[in-house]
Design a protein around this motif. Structure first.
Motif, PDB file in Angstrom:
ATOM      1  N   PHE A 262       0.851  -1.181   0.000  1.00 44.85           N
ATOM      2  CA  PHE A 262       0.000   0.000   0.000  1.00 44.85           C
ATOM      3  C   PHE A 262       0.889   1.233   0.000  1.00 44.85           C
ATOM      4  O   PHE A 262       2.051   1.184   0.425  1.00 44.85           O
ATOM      5  N   GLN A 263       0.344   2.359  -0.450  1.00 40.03           N
ATOM      6  CA  GLN A 263       1.130   3.584  -0.518  1.00 40.03           C
ATOM      7  C   GLN A 263       1.561   4.004   0.885  1.00 40.03           C
ATOM      8  O   GLN A 263       0.766   4.012   1.817  1.00 40.03           O
ATOM      9  N   PHE A 264       2.836   4.344   0.987  1.00 45.93           N
ATOM     10  CA  PHE A 264       3.398   4.720   2.281  1.00 45.93           C
ATOM     11  C   PHE A 264       3.268   6.219   2.477  1.00 45.93           C
ATOM     12  O   PHE A 264       3.592   7.006   1.589  1.00 45.93           O
ATOM     13  N   SER A 265       2.790   6.612   3.640  1.00 43.75           N
ATOM     14  CA  SER A 265       2.685   8.029   3.976  1.00 43.75           C
ATOM     15  C   SER A 265       3.565   8.289   5.190  1.00 43.75           C
ATOM     16  O   SER A 265       3.373   7.690   6.248  1.00 43.75           O
ATOM     17  N   LYS A 266       4.533   9.168   5.008  1.00 41.19           N
ATOM     18  CA  LYS A 266       5.474   9.435   6.096  1.00 41.19           C
ATOM     19  C   LYS A 266       4.788  10.158   7.250  1.00 41.19           C
ATOM     20  O   LYS A 266       5.093   9.931   8.407  1.00 41.19           O
ATOM     21  N   ARG A 267       3.860  11.077   6.944  1.00 42.15           N
ATOM     22  CA  ARG A 267       3.174  11.835   8.010  1.00 42.15           C
ATOM     23  C   ARG A 267       1.690  11.701   7.901  1.00 42.15           C
ATOM     24  O   ARG A 267       1.083  11.569   6.948  1.00 42.15           O
TER      25      ARG A 267
END
Length: 161
Positions: A156-161
């Motif tokens: 899945f798309q990684f979101s840092k924040r």
């Protein structure tokens, strides 16, 4: 049984018996009561049952002409590869029933089945078909989806924040 007391006696006895290392398996013609060769072919999720009999080159798949069933020229080419390889285009009639998978997998399954049926009908074809790789079952299948992933390997798309 005679008792063996020395190594020279043992080698004399073993040289008399045949070694099974260099024995080539004998392939015998396998036909049913109607003179047909039957084989199953598999590719991806598709399974094809193929009957091969002497005829005029008519190919029927699931009670349809193979031109109608496999509309794409690439699939028809895949299907005819084993027959063309042995130069017997118009010598055999082929009847096949194929289930499962998509059209590409079904074409590969029928090709595998035709190749096996040809070797059952005429064992001399085995060397030609084996050399071209038509008798080997292509074991590649779709990789399963894993939990925690979007697909088999895609995360899945990684979101840092």
């Amino acid at each position: 049984m005679a008792e063996i007391n020395s190594l020279s006696e043992f080698s004399a006895v073993t040289s008399l018996t045949e070694t099974h290392e260099n024995v080539v398996p004998i392939h015998v013609q396998k036909l049913d009561s109607q003179g047909r060769a039957y084989a199953t072919g598999k590719r991806k999720g598709a399974v094809a049952r193929v009957w091969l009999k002497p005829g005029f080159g008519k190919i029927t798949i699931n009670n349809k002409e193979f031109d109608k069933y496999f509309a794409r020229p690439v699939l028809r080419m895949i299907l005819r590869q084993p027959i063309v390889a042995i130069n017997r285009d118009t010598q055999f009639d082929i009847i096949a029933t194929v289930t499962g998978g998509g059209l590409s997998g079904q074409a590969g399954a029928v090709r595998h089945g035709i190749s096996k049926a040809l070797t059952y009908y005429e064992p001399e074809f085995r060397t030609i078909l084996k050399k071209r790789g038509f008798l080997t079952r292509d074991s590649r299948v779709v990789e399963r989806k894993k939990y925690g992933k979007a697909k088999a390997r895609r995360s899945f798309q990684f979101s840092k924040r």
